[in-house]
Design a protein around this motif. Structure first.
Motif, short mmCIF file in Angstrom:
data_model
loop_
_atom_site.label_atom_id
_atom_site.label_comp_id
_atom_site.label_asym_id
_atom_site.label_seq_id
_atom_site.Cartn_x
_atom_site.Cartn_y
_atom_site.Cartn_z
N LEU A 1 0.83 -1.20 0.00
CA LEU A 1 0.00 0.00 0.00
C LEU A 1 0.87 1.25 0.00
N ASP A 2 0.51 2.22 -0.82
CA ASP A 2 1.15 3.54 -0.78
C ASP A 2 0.33 4.40 0.18
N ALA A 3 0.55 4.19 1.46
CA ALA A 3 -0.24 4.87 2.48
C ALA A 3 0.56 4.93 3.77
N PRO A 4 0.28 5.90 4.63
CA PRO A 4 0.92 5.93 5.95
C PRO A 4 0.54 4.67 6.74
N LEU A 5 1.41 4.27 7.64
CA LEU A 5 1.17 3.06 8.40
C LEU A 5 -0.14 3.13 9.18
N ASP A 6 -0.43 4.26 9.82
CA ASP A 6 -1.66 4.37 10.60
C ASP A 6 -2.90 4.13 9.74
N ASP A 7 -2.88 4.68 8.51
CA ASP A 7 -4.02 4.50 7.61
C ASP A 7 -4.13 3.04 7.18
N ALA A 8 -2.99 2.41 6.93
CA ALA A 8 -3.00 0.99 6.52
C ALA A 8 -3.55 0.12 7.63
N VAL A 9 -3.15 0.40 8.87
CA VAL A 9 -3.64 -0.38 10.01
C VAL A 9 -5.16 -0.23 10.14
N ALA A 10 -5.65 1.00 10.02
CA ALA A 10 -7.09 1.23 10.14
C ALA A 10 -7.85 0.51 9.03
N LEU A 11 -7.32 0.58 7.81
CA LEU A 11 -7.97 -0.08 6.68
C LEU A 11 -8.03 -1.59 6.87
N LEU A 12 -6.90 -2.19 7.22
CA LEU A 12 -6.86 -3.65 7.34
C LEU A 12 -7.58 -4.15 8.58
N ARG A 13 -7.62 -3.35 9.61
CA ARG A 13 -8.40 -3.75 10.79
C ARG A 13 -9.85 -4.02 10.39
N GLY A 14 -10.42 -3.13 9.60
CA GLY A 14 -11.81 -3.29 9.16
C GLY A 14 -11.97 -4.39 8.14
N ARG A 15 -11.02 -4.47 7.17
CA ARG A 15 -11.16 -5.47 6.11
C ARG A 15 -10.96 -6.90 6.64
#
Length: 333
Positions: free
Chosen positions: A308-322
């Protein structure tokens, strides 16, 4: 085998084509794992027995994982970037798309003949000759069979490389792909000289102290979602620095999450080079590859990855939900 859209020949056909070439370059995907390197080196060993000039390329200029450096021929691996030798044939192993070839794609495009041997199904072939069997537990099994059609003696070095590929892609013969065909191939490899105890020691009992320190950080960050059916954890660049760890030290950690009772879907995220690399695993029939593809990656039903081309915090939030949604949907999702 399962017929795939990109398959247009047989292993016999590929063997015949390779025997007609005097120089061959072989490459796998970026960040090569045991199946990727084992397949490359096993095929290189077989072709060298036929007197071919063989170049084993690395898709990216990155060091080989320390736990795989024992493989026969690993010292011959060279970065594809800057490779200028003419080759009659380019062989892609364990990689289905040009994007995953990194710098080696330029070598592929310059070669008169291109070949793919793989077990990742995608809609389109990138090579003139392509053989893909998604039912194969590892690409190394296909290379092992290809060596028969090349007519070479599958010696201990070739067997060791192929066995390492098979062992790692089946998770020490624990994953769902560890079927009867995988065990039959493993038995052949052992009979040919592969030493299961030694390969297991090199790959799984050879962790650095930094990797163990990194595991502590991953456990500290771990979150259970979907009532414990999913697990997500992450590692920042600061975590790597504090542990004195490198990328390869994080490789075993996804299996730590996967091993937790009740967890069916696990996700491990790590920050690297301004991106976030994610690994997904499933214990049952849940299709984590579908999620990986949605995120621009790919893989197998039970094991997949993405970037992912995203900040780590955003990636964590996204994958937590997915991961929570996928785990809650149940087997077969």
């Amino acid at each position: 085998m399962t017929v795939t859209p990109q398959t247009n020949t047989t292993l016999e056909g590929i063997a015949e084509a390779l025997m007609g070439c005097s120089s061959v370059a072989i490459c796998g995907h970026v960040s090569p794992d045991g199946d990727c390197l084992g397949s490359q080196l096993a095929l290189a060993g077989a072709l060298r027995k036929l007197g071919k000039r063989v170049f084993c390329l690395l898709a990216a200029d990155e060091p080989v994982e320390r736990t795989l450096a024992f493989l026969p021929g690993a010292d011959t691996l060279m970065p594809a970037a800057g490779f200028g030798d003419y080759v009659e044939c380019f062989v892609a192993v364990d990689v289905p798309t040009p994007e995953r070839l990194g710098a080696a794609d330029a070598v592929r495009r310059a070669a008169p003949l291109t070949v793919t041997v793989d077990h990742h199904a995608v809609p389109h072939a990138m090579s003139r000759l392509s053989y893909t069997d998604p039912d194969a537990a590892a690409t190394a099994v296909l290379v092992w069979r290809l060596a028969v059609h090349l007519g070479v003696d599958r010696d201990a070095a070739i067997a060791t490389c192929a066995y390492a590929g098979l062992m790692t892609d089946t998770g020490r013969f624990q994953y769902q792909n560890a079927d009867a065909a995988a065990f039959a191939a493993a038995a052949e490899m052992v009979a040919a000289g592969a030493d299961p105890g030694r390969v297991a020691r090199e790959v799984y009992q050879n962790r650095s102290a930094a990797s163990v320190r990194l595991e502590a950080a991953a456990i500290d960050h771990m979150e259970l979602v979907a009532d414990g059916a999913g697990a997500v954890s992450w590692l920042s660049l600061d975590d790597f620095a504090a542990a004195g760890a490198v990328r390869a030290d994080a490789e075993p950690l996804i299996d730590v999450l996967r091993s937790i009772a009740g967890v069916r879907v696990a996700c491990m995220l790590r920050e690297q080079d301004g991106q976030v690399r994610g690994s997904l695993r499933a214990k049952d029939g849940t299709d984590v590859a579908a999620l990986a593809r949605e995120l621009g990656g790919g893989g197998h039903v039970a094991a997949a990855g993405f970037t992912l081309d995203a900040p780590l915090d955003d990636a964590v939030a996204l994958l937590r939900g997915r991961v929570a949604a996928l785990a809650a949907a149940g087997e077969g999702a």
